[in-house]
Design a protein around this motif. Structure first.
Motif, PDB file in Angstrom:
ATOM      1  N   HIS A  66       0.858  -1.189   0.000  1.00  0.00           N
ATOM      2  CA  HIS A  66       0.000   0.000   0.000  1.00  0.00           C
ATOM      3  C   HIS A  66       0.889   1.231   0.000  1.00  0.00           C
ATOM      4  CE1 HIS A  66      -3.399   2.547   0.541  1.00  0.00           C
ATOM      5  NE2 HIS A  66      -3.086   2.894   1.768  1.00  0.00           N
ATOM      6  N   GLN A 107      -7.731  -4.235  -5.833  1.00  0.00           N
ATOM      7  CA  GLN A 107      -6.683  -4.436  -4.831  1.00  0.00           C
ATOM      8  C   GLN A 107      -6.576  -3.236  -3.902  1.00  0.00           C
ATOM      9  OE1 GLN A 107      -2.911  -6.019  -6.599  1.00  0.00           O
ATOM     10  NE2 GLN A 107      -3.993  -5.687  -8.530  1.00  0.00           N
ATOM     11  N   ALA A 108      -7.584  -2.410  -3.884  1.00  0.00           N
ATOM     12  CA  ALA A 108      -7.496  -1.161  -3.135  1.00  0.00           C
ATOM     13  C   ALA A 108      -7.521  -1.420  -1.628  1.00  0.00           C
ATOM     14  CB  ALA A 108      -8.633  -0.228  -3.527  1.00  0.00           C
ATOM     15  N   GLU A 163      -9.086  10.875  -8.584  1.00  0.00           N
ATOM     16  CA  GLU A 163      -8.736  10.119  -7.390  1.00  0.00           C
ATOM     17  C   GLU A 163      -9.701   8.950  -7.242  1.00  0.00           C
ATOM     18  OE1 GLU A 163      -6.184  10.392  -5.304  1.00  0.00           O
ATOM     19  OE2 GLU A 163      -5.390  11.957  -6.604  1.00  0.00           O
ATOM     20  N   PRO A 164      -9.196   7.726  -7.073  1.00  0.00           N
ATOM     21  CA  PRO A 164     -10.108   6.584  -6.907  1.00  0.00           C
ATOM     22  C   PRO A 164     -10.976   6.753  -5.670  1.00  0.00           C
ATOM     23  CG  PRO A 164      -7.859   5.845  -7.362  1.00  0.00           C
ATOM     24  CD  PRO A 164      -7.769   7.312  -7.088  1.00  0.00           C
ATOM     25  N   CYS A 194      -8.648   0.719   1.882  1.00  0.00           N
ATOM     26  CA  CYS A 194      -9.298   1.892   2.457  1.00  0.00           C
ATOM     27  C   CYS A 194      -8.795   2.073   3.882  1.00  0.00           C
ATOM     28  CB  CYS A 194     -10.815   1.740   2.444  1.00  0.00           C
ATOM     29  SG  CYS A 194     -11.523   1.695   0.781  1.00  0.00           S
ATOM     30  N   GLU A 230       0.278   4.103  -1.270  1.00  0.00           N
ATOM     31  CA  GLU A 230      -0.438   5.362  -1.108  1.00  0.00           C
ATOM     32  C   GLU A 230      -0.487   5.827   0.328  1.00  0.00           C
ATOM     33  OE1 GLU A 230      -1.582   2.691  -2.494  1.00  0.00           O
ATOM     34  OE2 GLU A 230      -1.953   3.093  -4.614  1.00  0.00           O
ATOM     35  N   GLU A 251     -14.049   4.768  -3.210  1.00  0.00           N
ATOM     36  CA  GLU A 251     -14.540   3.451  -2.849  1.00  0.00           C
ATOM     37  C   GLU A 251     -15.902   3.189  -3.487  1.00  0.00           C
ATOM     38  OE1 GLU A 251     -15.426   0.667   1.095  1.00  0.00           O
ATOM     39  OE2 GLU A 251     -14.824   2.777   1.319  1.00  0.00           O
ATOM     40  N   ASP A 299     -10.385  -0.840  -9.295  1.00  0.00           N
ATOM     41  CA  ASP A 299      -9.211  -1.303  -8.560  1.00  0.00           C
ATOM     42  C   ASP A 299      -9.679  -2.297  -7.508  1.00  0.00           C
ATOM     43  OD1 ASP A 299      -6.850  -1.752  -7.299  1.00  0.00           O
ATOM     44  OD2 ASP A 299      -6.594   0.273  -6.517  1.00  0.00           O
ATOM     45  N   LYS A 342      -0.715  -4.975   1.893  1.00  0.00           N
ATOM     46  CA  LYS A 342      -2.168  -4.906   1.886  1.00  0.00           C
ATOM     47  C   LYS A 342      -2.748  -6.117   2.620  1.00  0.00           C
ATOM     48  CE  LYS A 342      -2.355  -2.293  -2.410  1.00  0.00           C
ATOM     49  NZ  LYS A 342      -2.793  -2.253  -3.818  1.00  0.00           N
ATOM     50  N   ASP A 391     -12.955  -2.219  -2.813  1.00  0.00           N
ATOM     51  CA  ASP A 391     -12.933  -1.957  -4.242  1.00  0.00           C
ATOM     52  C   ASP A 391     -13.063  -0.457  -4.472  1.00  0.00           C
ATOM     53  OD1 ASP A 391     -12.818  -4.643  -4.594  1.00  0.00           O
ATOM     54  OD2 ASP A 391     -14.891  -4.886  -5.258  1.00  0.00           O
ATOM     55  N   LYS A 392     -12.294   0.047  -5.399  1.00  0.00           N
ATOM     56  CA  LYS A 392     -12.381   1.455  -5.759  1.00  0.00           C
ATOM     57  C   LYS A 392     -12.583   1.583  -7.259  1.00  0.00           C
ATOM     58  CE  LYS A 392      -9.663   3.469  -1.982  1.00  0.00           C
ATOM     59  NZ  LYS A 392      -8.507   4.342  -1.635  1.00  0.00           N
TER      60      LYS A 392
END
Length: 1388
Positions: free
Chosen positions: A583, A1053-1054, A1318-1319, A1056, A585, A1321, A1051, A606, A1251-1252
């Motif tokens: 991750h 594999q996001a 920006e992704p 949150c 980000e 959710e 995405d 992740k 998911d995003k």
């Protein structure tokens, strides 16, 4: 006429006329202003056309100018001509043949690993038959946690080896990630919860010492072997080569080999498991916490080949996770996370209905009656029921007789919680009568050891067959212990530098985790005893780093935008270019919330990094919504993709071919490419893995073939030497590719890829040179005779081993060819004096003009990168361009080309090749996304153009990419100069200013790239930003006008990060008396905590149980009786509203840090104790109030993560763990008031998989063309203000670039929405959340299953009660003194 004149000049009329003219002259400016205002706001068509013609003129002029400059400086024409005039040819890529060759190499390498672990297994089984260990026998071994530690300088024994430690010479070894190792010995790691002096442990350590010779011979036979190890069933791990276990003594040692996937999967066949957790009224207080930790530890022993469900039972038997009704779910990280979260909720009440619980469990597992097993899911191998309770009223023999006898298909494992000896008999009978095991768990400290006892029982059929030793390959995993849990625990304790220990303490984890798979085999006890047993001695294994597999699949053979991947039998990827296990980000998240931009923490794994499905990384171009991938990749039928093509071929290990339309994101999910790709698959023999390759349709069908034979260079002494092709000096090679390497390079001096290549090229031009291009070979066959084996085996002499090498002949000779054709910078790499010397005036004038233009336009670098991984450049900013020590202007960073030296793997290379299909003459321009935050002098514009070798419009392939870098400030200066001019005026004079240009305040001008990012504008702060964040309404209009196309990306594999508010620690400055209070709280708290951990409070009342207040879980689940729907119901983010993220406010309005209240609100503190019932005056309430937030952090991270990141009002966390899973609370508490403030932000977040979705944008060049030429596109935002005005705009393609010029009228004060990339959710409802968790993709079960042996009934060992000693007052005093002494030593 005379009368008219007289009338005109009559005095009264003259007076009136004069008054009229004066009035008109006075009002004329105001009237003109009003007219002009209306004219500018409404912009009639002729004005709009005039602006469009201006934009068209500017775009053509800018495009022509930068195109010719880029061509001249990059020397595009010369390089392309060299490729065309050389012997470079096009060859067709045979994808099936290519993937077969690659799979063969990987198969050979994997066979070596299997043979190595089988040799370890054979020696281990023989060594275990040695004489038994004698109590007085001294066993010599190297304890990995007690190596090379010396007394500090201030100690009286300074410099001497510490007591209990051993000295061992360790040398850093590049093959083992730079870890210091000793190749002559192995070292032993003993977990904290294992006593290394126990007879069974020390005996296993003794006989396993014989493995050292096998470890060493394996490594000599196969120099690519990574760590080899033997994990004993007694708990220790012996690993080779020996190394120090780098972990501070005060840190928790969480590593236990018996919980690793390589151990569990080898020791057990797959299993279907149901866990029954007693939540009746008697399961309160400490019993409840012990039971919860038993369930948690059972879940930790499961892997992706197992299936599980957990039920709470009292009066009713209900699924712990209501989504998982009437089914078992795969034990992947995400599903296990759901169980862990749900364990934190619920209440204990009523009485336990064992009849209903056991009946429901058997019904679910029963193969004939179960809806679950009829569906074909599950492991279809071992079956087990785990009962966790504080006692049963009787043995329920009738239920076992009905469902489990006589075949005993389901094993029973019973866990008695508490100290009630009278409850043992019935639970013990249940386990013994059903091929299970009974354990009595009385304290938190023994939970792990007691749970692990079920593993040898499940392994009995496998052990009893003896003859078969099936090897097992794990899925991908990171070489660290406990990933997120460890990191959070250590960050909470204020020790960020220890947050990422490798399993063997490897450095460099900030740069990424070492992903790997492992192969392992079980080791059996062959001793003959009078009593029938089936003992598992342990598991032998070795690691296979993923990077070693990738070396056998050379990317240069796949070409640019081609890639390889590997998938296991569950459909999970081992590696893939879009597998993002870390991750990254998170750092940006922390820095966005922090005022100090230097704060950061290391990237985290992740939560579900090792269970990423193939369908989650290959995004097809036909997705109507999330998780609805209807294509050849994943044809969903009833939520199960049994009819899919590509994914099923991979799982069933069938060689195949498929073509898919896919969406590929790049550059941090900010750019998107849509293309058609061709896929080829092949199995990896002896493993559950399949290898796949993907190549773009079109240019991916062919490759450029051009080589310089080194043999010709050797034979022709008059020819150029190999190194003559690299005469410019400024060149680099792809740092991750293997051109040539020494097979035994561990102790060699580190060399750069360039120096290593120079070394091999010099060797290659000497007589008797051999390429040795065979990467792998099969292991020796058993039928080989001695002579054949002697020929096969690697050299044993040290000198021969040092010179044993591998060279990729095709790659090296392609590199020489590319170096030859790109050696064009040799004529331009001289300084100015050399260039002017001996030239005529015209040549001097041209040279000076060339230099002037270079300086004026800000050209800094010209470069070329090729298919062979070669990157070469010339620095245009220096007097001597050959200077190889070039750096970026003011930043002190390495040169741009040294940071971006991965050739075909660079984004600018990939984009240039892809854009060639759109415009084969265009340069692709880009700037950094964070350009606005950088020093303006360091920002560069990168322009690249692809060179293709073409035979016709269908047969073509990319050979290289040329480019230049330009100072952004100079680029913008030129942009302004051109857009401030008018076509009719050569300069910006007064007449030009009267016209409407970009210089006027009424017109804003932007240069946008093909993905909508601002390359240049009148405001430097806009550089690199997405245009929609500034002009969202205009961006939407460009989409409606089909200038840009919106592409939806999901995405899967996001991660949150749920945020939780925390109380401020600023109160530490309140008063000096606070320190006295903390000291008293600390002492009382430690004594109190030790009593809880050691259960010494039961001296006074052994039957005492602390009461808790438990409430119902307030989460409402939907009715799950309805079957899942094919279309997922989710809330799509509206484009009408700006996207926003709710974050806590950490800063006050004036920019200073907001001080939060000293005491957290009741709902913000985890209630781990009943405050109302705390003993007054004991200090308990003060201690708990002081450290409750910290204890809660540790409980959250170990036991699960809350979905909403907030503490539920009924949350009841545990006391703490004692067996090594948790950092020691005693050792942490002295540091807690002084916790590092910079860790505050990460401590406030919890990651969870989610998911995003994001909308990315792509320029549609064909929509800007009319009759083969680019024409301006005009538009207007009508009635966007209350006064009825609008905002006209004009768009023109900049020729020979990927840019468009946008001019927007800004006089009308329209409100502009923000459109970002920006992704966000995907907002699933509860039904959709359950459906997603229940989505069962096609999978292939392991090929072997051992769940039955006809003689197993002869084994009578099925567990029993543990012996409980009587504590005394002396023990209490001794433990208290030792505990306080340890903490005082830690504090000092």
């Amino acid at each position: 006429m005379r009368h008219k004149m007289r009338w005109w000049w009559s005095l009264p009329l003259v007076h009136h006329r004069t008054t009229f003219f004066l009035t008109f002259l006075m009002l004329f400016p105001a009237l003109m202003a009003v007219f002009t205002q209306e004219n500018e706001i409404n912009m009639p068509h002729q004005e709009s056309d005039r602006i469009a013609s201006l934009v068209e003129f500017w775009a053509k002029k800018i495009g022509n100018h930068i195109y010719h400059l880029s061509n001249a400086f990059s020397q595009y024409a010369d390089i392309k001509t060299n490729f065309e005039n050389s012997e470079a040819k096009l060859q067709e890529n045979d994808g099936l043949q290519l993937v077969k060759e690659m799979a063969t190499d990987v198969t050979n390498m994997m066979k070596f690993k299997v043979e190595a672990v089988k040799r370890i297994m054979n020696v281990a089984e023989e060594a275990s038959l040695d004489k038994e260990y004698k109590q007085d026998e001294e066993v010599e071994y190297y304890n990995a946690k007690r190596l090379n530690k010396f007394y500090p300088p201030e100690h009286k024994l300074k410099g001497e080896l510490r007591e209990g430690f051993k000295r061992l010479t360790l040398t850093e070894n590049s093959h083992f990630d730079g870890i210091a190792v000793n190749e002559n010995h192995s070292s032993v790691h003993v977990p904290t919860n294992v006593y290394d002096k126990a007879p069974d442990v020390i005996n296993a350590i003794r006989w396993s010492g014989r493995l050292d010779r096998t470890f060493k011979s394996n490594y000599e036979l196969d120099p690519t072997l990574s760590w080899q190890y033997f994990g004993s069933s007694t708990g220790f791990l012996r690993q080779y080569p020996a190394s120090s276990w780098v972990m501070d003594e005060k840190d928790p040692d969480l590593y236990d080999a018996r919980l690793r996937s390589w151990y569990i999967e080898a020791a057990n066949s797959p299993k279907d498991m149901i866990i029954l957790l007693d939540v009746s009224g008697s399961m309160t207080g400490l019993r409840r916490e012990i039971a919860k930790h038993v369930v948690l530890n059972i879940l930790e022993t499961l892997n992706e080949n197992d299936f599980v469900n957990v039920f709470n039972f009292s009066v009713e038997t209900l699924e712990l996770v209501p989504c998982f009704r009437d089914t078992l779910v795969q034990a992947n990280l995400e599903n296990l996370g759901e169980f862990k979260k749900a364990l934190n909720y619920g209440e204990t009440k009523d009485i336990a209905n064992f009849t209903q619980a056991l009946t429901q469990a058997f019904e679910l597992l029963h193969r004939k009656n179960s809806k679950y097993n009829k569906s074909g899911q599950g492991s279809q191998c071992n079956q087990a029921i785990m009962v966790v309770t504080d006692g049963a009223p009787y043995n329920f023999e009738e239920i076992f007789a009905k469902y489990n006898w006589p075949h005993l298909q389901v094993r029973m494992f019973t866990y008695l919680i508490g100290r009630e000896e009278t409850k043992v008999r019935d639970l013990n009978w249940m386990a013994c009568a059903n091929k299970g095991y009974f354990v009595h768990v009385t304290t938190l400290a023994e939970v792990r050891e007691q749970v692990l006892k079920y593993i040898p029982v499940m392994a009995r059929p496998l052990v009893m067959y003896q003859s078969s030793h099936p090897h097992v390959w794990t899925g991908v995993y990171a070489d660290i212990a406990e990933a997120w849990n460890v990191m959070q625990a250590l960050l909470i304790a204020g020790r960020p530098e220890k947050a990422f220990p490798g399993r063997r303490g490897a450095p460099g984890l900030r740069e990424g985790y070492r992903l790997m798979t492992s192969v392992s085999v079980p080791v059996f006890d062959r001793k003959k005893t009078s009593v029938r047993t089936a003992n598992l001695l342990g598991v032998a294994g070795t690691d296979v780093p993923i990077r070693e597999i990738e070396k056998l699949v050379p990317p240069y053979k796949l070409g640019v935008n081609g890639y390889s991947f590997m998938v296991n039998s569950n459909g999970y990827v081992l590696y893939h270019p879009d597998l993002r296990p870390v991750h990254e980000e998170a750092n940006a998240e922390v820095q966005r919330r922090s005022r100090d931009r230097q704060e950061w923490f290391q990237d985290i794994l992740k939560p579900n990094y090792n269970s990423v499905d193939f369908a989650e990384v290959e995004l097809t171009d036909h997705e109507p919504g999330p998780r609805s991938n209807h294509s050849e990749l994943l044809a969903l039928t009833g939520w199960r993709d049994y009819y899919s093509k590509l994914r099923r071929d991979l799982i069933e290990q069938r060689g195949g071919e498929a073509v898919l339309d896919v969406k590929i994101h790049m550059d941090g999910m900010k750019r998107v490419v849509q293309r058609k790709q061709r896929y080829f698959t092949q199995k990896i023999g002896g493993t559950p893995f399949s290898l796949g390759i993907a190549m773009p349709e079109g240019y991916g069908k062919y490759k450029v073939h051009g080589q310089i034979e080194l043999s010709r260079v050797i034979q022709d002494p008059r020819g150029a030497k190999a190194m003559d092709h690299f005469s410019t000096g400024n060149w680099t090679l792809h740092p991750d590719w293997v051109y040539c390497e020494y097979k035994y390079d561990q102790n060699r001096v580190d060399q750069s890829p360039e120096d290593l290549m120079k070394d091999f090229l010099s060797r290659a031009q000497k007589p008797h040179w051999k390429w040795r291009s065979t990467r792998t070979r099969p292991p020796p066959e058993p039928a080989m005779n001695q002579a054949q084996y002697n020929t096969w085996k690697p050299p044993a002499h040290e000198d021969d081993r040092r010179d044993n090498y591998y060279c990729d002949k095709d790659l090296v000779q392609s590199l020489l060819f590319d170096a030859s054709v790109t050696n064009v910078y040799a004529s331009s790499n001289r300084n100015m004096e050399d260039q002017l010397e001996g030239k005529n005036p015209v040549a001097i004038y041209i040279t000076l003009l060339y230099s002037s233009v270079r300086h004026y336009f800000g050209m800094t670098t010209a470069f070329v990168a090729t298919r062979s991984g070669l990157t070469r450049w010339i620095d245009l900013t220096r007097a001597n361009p050959m200077d190889d020590a070039a750096q970026n202007n003011h930043s002190g960073e390495p040169h741009f080309m040294k940071m971006h030296n991965k050739a075909i793997d660079e984004v600018w290379y990939k984009r240039a090749v892809d854009y060639y299909e759109e415009d084969n003459e265009a340069y692709v321009y880009s700037v950094p996304f964070d350009a606005a935050t950088r020093n303006p002098d360091d920002v560069l514009v990168t322009a690249t153009r692809a060179i293709f070798i073409e035979e016709n419009s269908y047969r073509k392939a990319p050979a290289a990419v040329v480019g230049v870098t330009i100072k952004h400030s100079k680029f913008v200066e030129y942009f302004k100069n051109e857009t401030y001019k008018c076509p009719s005026y050569p300069s910006r004079d007064s007449n030009c200013k009267k016209a409407k240009t970009c210089e006027s305040k009424s017109l804003d001008c932007y240069l946008l790239d093909d993905n909508g990012f601002i390359i240049a504008s009148e405001n430097d702060d806009d550089t690199g930003k997405f245009f929609g964040t500034l002009e969202g309404t205009i961006m939407e209009s460009l989409v409606q006008s089909e200038v840009y196309k919106r592409v939806r990306i999901f995405d899967y594999q996001a991660v949150c990060l749920d945020t939780r508010l925390e109380p401020s620690i600023a109160s530490i400055l309140a008063t000096p008396l606070q320190w006295i209070r903390w000291m008293a709280n600390w002492m009382m708290g430690n004594i109190f905590w030790m009593l809880v951990k050691t259960h010494l409070y039961t001296l006074w009342d052994p039957n005492q149980a602390w009461a808790y207040t438990h409430t119902e879980r307030d989460i409402q689940y939907p009715d799950l009786e309805e079957p899942p729907q094919d279309v997922f119901d989710y809330k799509e983010p509206s484009l009408e509203e700006p996207r926003s993220v709710d974050l806590p406010e950490y800063l006050a309005d004036d920019g200073t840090e907001e001080v939060l209240p000293e005491v957290a609100a009741p709902d913000d503190i985890p209630r781990s104790f009943d405050y109302d019932n705390a003993t007054e005056g004991s200090g308990e309430e003060d201690v708990l109030a002081e450290y409750e937030d910290v204890l809660g952090e540790i409980y959250y991270d170990i036991d699960g993560m809350h979905p909403d990141g907030k503490v539920p009002p009924d949350y009841d966390p545990p006391y703490g763990e004692e067996d090594g899973d948790f950092p020691s609370i005693e050792s942490r508490t002295p540091q807690l008031p002084l916790m590092n403030i910079q860790l505050a932000y990460i401590n406030k977040t919890h990651p969870r998989p989610c998911d995003k979705e994001v909308y990315l944008y792509k320029l549609q060049n064909h929509k800007l063309q009319q009759e083969g030429a680019y024409k301006p596109v005009k538009g207007k935002l009508s009635n966007c203000h209350t006064n009825g005005c609008g905002r006209p705009f004009s768009v023109q393609k900049v020729i020979s670039t990927n840019l468009i010029l946008v001019a927007v009228n800004n006089l009308c004060p329209c409100e502009s929405r923000k459109v970002d990339i920006e992704p966000v959710e995907v907002d699933y409802n509860e039904t959709m959340h359950c459906n997603r968790l229940l989505l069962q993709h096609f999978r292939k079960r392991p090929s072997t299953c051992y769940n039955y042996h006809p003689d197993e009934h002869e084994i009578k060992l099925c567990g029993g009660a543990g012996a409980l000693g009587l504590p005394s007052l002396a023990l209490l005093v001794l433990l208290t003194l030792v505990h306080i002494f340890n903490n005082l030593s830690f504090g000092s």
